[in-house]
Design an enzyme around this catalytic site. Sequence first.
Site, PDB file in Angstrom:
ATOM      1  N   HIS A 162       1.045  -0.959  -0.269  1.00  0.00           N
ATOM      2  CA  HIS A 162      -0.561   0.097   0.204  1.00  0.00           C
ATOM      3  C   HIS A 162       0.591   1.431  -0.226  1.00  0.00           C
ATOM      4  O   HIS A 162       0.238   1.946  -0.698  1.00  0.00           O
ATOM      5  CB  HIS A 162      -0.813   0.348   0.792  1.00  0.00           C
ATOM      6  CG  HIS A 162      -2.058  -0.939   1.951  1.00  0.00           C
ATOM      7  ND1 HIS A 162      -2.067  -1.783   2.697  1.00  0.00           N
ATOM      8  CD2 HIS A 162      -2.736  -1.249   1.012  1.00  0.00           C
ATOM      9  CE1 HIS A 162      -2.646  -2.739   2.456  1.00  0.00           C
ATOM     10  NE2 HIS A 162      -4.147  -2.703   0.922  1.00  0.00           N
ATOM     11  N   LYS A 171     -17.254  -6.589   7.996  1.00  0.00           N
ATOM     12  CA  LYS A 171     -16.114  -7.350   7.312  1.00  0.00           C
ATOM     13  C   LYS A 171     -15.074  -7.442   8.703  1.00  0.00           C
ATOM     14  O   LYS A 171     -13.967  -8.810   8.448  1.00  0.00           O
ATOM     15  CB  LYS A 171     -14.492  -6.377   6.414  1.00  0.00           C
ATOM     16  CG  LYS A 171     -15.047  -5.610   4.905  1.00  0.00           C
ATOM     17  CD  LYS A 171     -14.121  -5.782   4.570  1.00  0.00           C
ATOM     18  CE  LYS A 171     -13.810  -6.175   2.729  1.00  0.00           C
ATOM     19  NZ  LYS A 171     -12.847  -5.763   1.837  1.00  0.00           N
ATOM     20  N   ARG A 178      -2.056  -6.505  -8.699  1.00  0.00           N
ATOM     21  CA  ARG A 178      -1.881  -7.260  -8.455  1.00  0.00           C
ATOM     22  C   ARG A 178      -1.473  -8.505  -9.356  1.00  0.00           C
ATOM     23  O   ARG A 178      -0.731  -8.825  -9.731  1.00  0.00           O
ATOM     24  CB  ARG A 178      -1.377  -7.712  -6.703  1.00  0.00           C
ATOM     25  CG  ARG A 178      -1.377  -6.882  -5.754  1.00  0.00           C
ATOM     26  CD  ARG A 178      -2.100  -7.435  -4.261  1.00  0.00           C
ATOM     27  NE  ARG A 178      -3.278  -7.021  -4.647  1.00  0.00           N
ATOM     28  CZ  ARG A 178      -3.863  -6.962  -3.612  1.00  0.00           C
ATOM     29  NH1 ARG A 178      -3.005  -7.803  -1.700  1.00  0.00           N
ATOM     30  NH2 ARG A 178      -4.629  -6.942  -3.275  1.00  0.00           N
ATOM     31  N   SER A 188      -3.364  -7.573   3.534  1.00  0.00           N
ATOM     32  CA  SER A 188      -3.239  -7.353   4.508  1.00  0.00           C
ATOM     33  C   SER A 188      -3.322  -8.847   5.155  1.00  0.00           C
ATOM     34  O   SER A 188      -2.942  -8.949   6.239  1.00  0.00           O
ATOM     35  CB  SER A 188      -4.326  -6.839   5.000  1.00  0.00           C
ATOM     36  OG  SER A 188      -4.138  -5.279   4.642  1.00  0.00           O
TER      37      SER A 188
HETATM   38  P1  ADP Z   1     -10.032  -3.464  -0.433  1.00  0.00           P
HETATM   39  O1  ADP Z   1     -11.406  -4.068   0.566  1.00  0.00           O
HETATM   40  O2  ADP Z   1      -9.791  -2.418  -1.296  1.00  0.00           O
HETATM   41  O3  ADP Z   1      -9.374  -3.957  -1.268  1.00  0.00           O
HETATM   42  P2  ADP Z   1      -7.252  -3.122   0.674  1.00  0.00           P
HETATM   43  O4  ADP Z   1      -6.337  -2.319   1.949  1.00  0.00           O
HETATM   44  O5  ADP Z   1      -6.957  -4.891   0.453  1.00  0.00           O
HETATM   45  O6  ADP Z   1      -8.575  -2.748   0.419  1.00  0.00           O
HETATM   46  O7  ADP Z   1      -6.860  -2.682  -0.998  1.00  0.00           O
HETATM   47  C1  ADP Z   1      -6.569  -1.436  -1.201  1.00  0.00           C
HETATM   48  C2  ADP Z   1      -6.416  -1.115  -2.558  1.00  0.00           C
HETATM   49  O8  ADP Z   1      -4.720  -1.380  -2.388  1.00  0.00           O
HETATM   50  C3  ADP Z   1      -6.410  -2.210  -4.251  1.00  0.00           C
HETATM   51  O9  ADP Z   1      -6.738  -1.225  -5.279  1.00  0.00           O
HETATM   52  C4  ADP Z   1      -5.658  -3.236  -3.621  1.00  0.00           C
HETATM   53  O10 ADP Z   1      -5.195  -3.767  -4.866  1.00  0.00           O
HETATM   54  C5  ADP Z   1      -4.407  -2.135  -3.847  1.00  0.00           C
HETATM   55  N1  ADP Z   1      -3.342  -3.305  -3.249  1.00  0.00           N
HETATM   56  C6  ADP Z   1      -3.253  -3.858  -1.782  1.00  0.00           C
HETATM   57  N2  ADP Z   1      -2.642  -4.682  -1.773  1.00  0.00           N
HETATM   58  C7  ADP Z   1      -1.265  -4.239  -2.485  1.00  0.00           C
HETATM   59  C8  ADP Z   1      -0.148  -4.956  -3.547  1.00  0.00           C
HETATM   60  N3  ADP Z   1       0.865  -5.400  -2.589  1.00  0.00           N
HETATM   61  N4  ADP Z   1       0.513  -3.688  -4.169  1.00  0.00           N
HETATM   62  C9  ADP Z   1      -0.247  -2.789  -4.806  1.00  0.00           C
HETATM   63  N5  ADP Z   1      -1.403  -3.061  -4.282  1.00  0.00           N
HETATM   64  C10 ADP Z   1      -2.319  -3.654  -3.428  1.00  0.00           C
END
Ligand code: ADP
Length: 162
Positions: free
Chosen positions: A16, A40, A89, A127
Amino acid sequence: MIAIYPGSFDPITLGHIDIIERGARLFEKVIVAVLSNPSKRPLFTVEKRIEQITACTQHIANVEVDSFIGLTVDYAQLHNAGVLLRGLRVLSDFEKELQMAHTNKTLNWEIETVFLATNKEYSFLSSSVVKEIAQFGGAIKHLVSNNVAQDIYYKYKNKQDE
Ligand code: ADP
């Protein structure tokens, strides 16, 4: 142009942070917006997640951290943001993200979704992966910032003590 980076960030990972750093180079301002979604059952409260993200992004001048409930496009419009920033990803992300981008476009055609490809070092990182490893006492220091690692260890230690 202002960009919103919406997500759960439960907790924020190095993947992130990489997206936030690169987004901040492309846009005038990036607002990291934690979606408050009670269904969630998150590990960290929204307040804690805001605190974690703020600590992890203090080295970037044009980043703000906030939370919201409801539609992302409504939140974006309220903050005069023209872009929703998302990370990609793997192929499975693409399917879900494209559907979301199309849906958001039908709700507000003025707001564009911009995708940044993950840094290849973090393509496996989410996460959930961090929480799974930490739950079984594995190392997570290479996946999250130090403050977040401390918070996670504390959380699971407390859980085991309960
Ligand atoms: P959500 O529940 O909205 O998917 P996340 O916190 O899991 O929330 O992810 C938020 C954004 O960050 C999403 O667009 C996700 O694809 C992106 N993201 C999460 N992990 C990574 C990573 N390792 N590299 C690039 N983008 C990521």
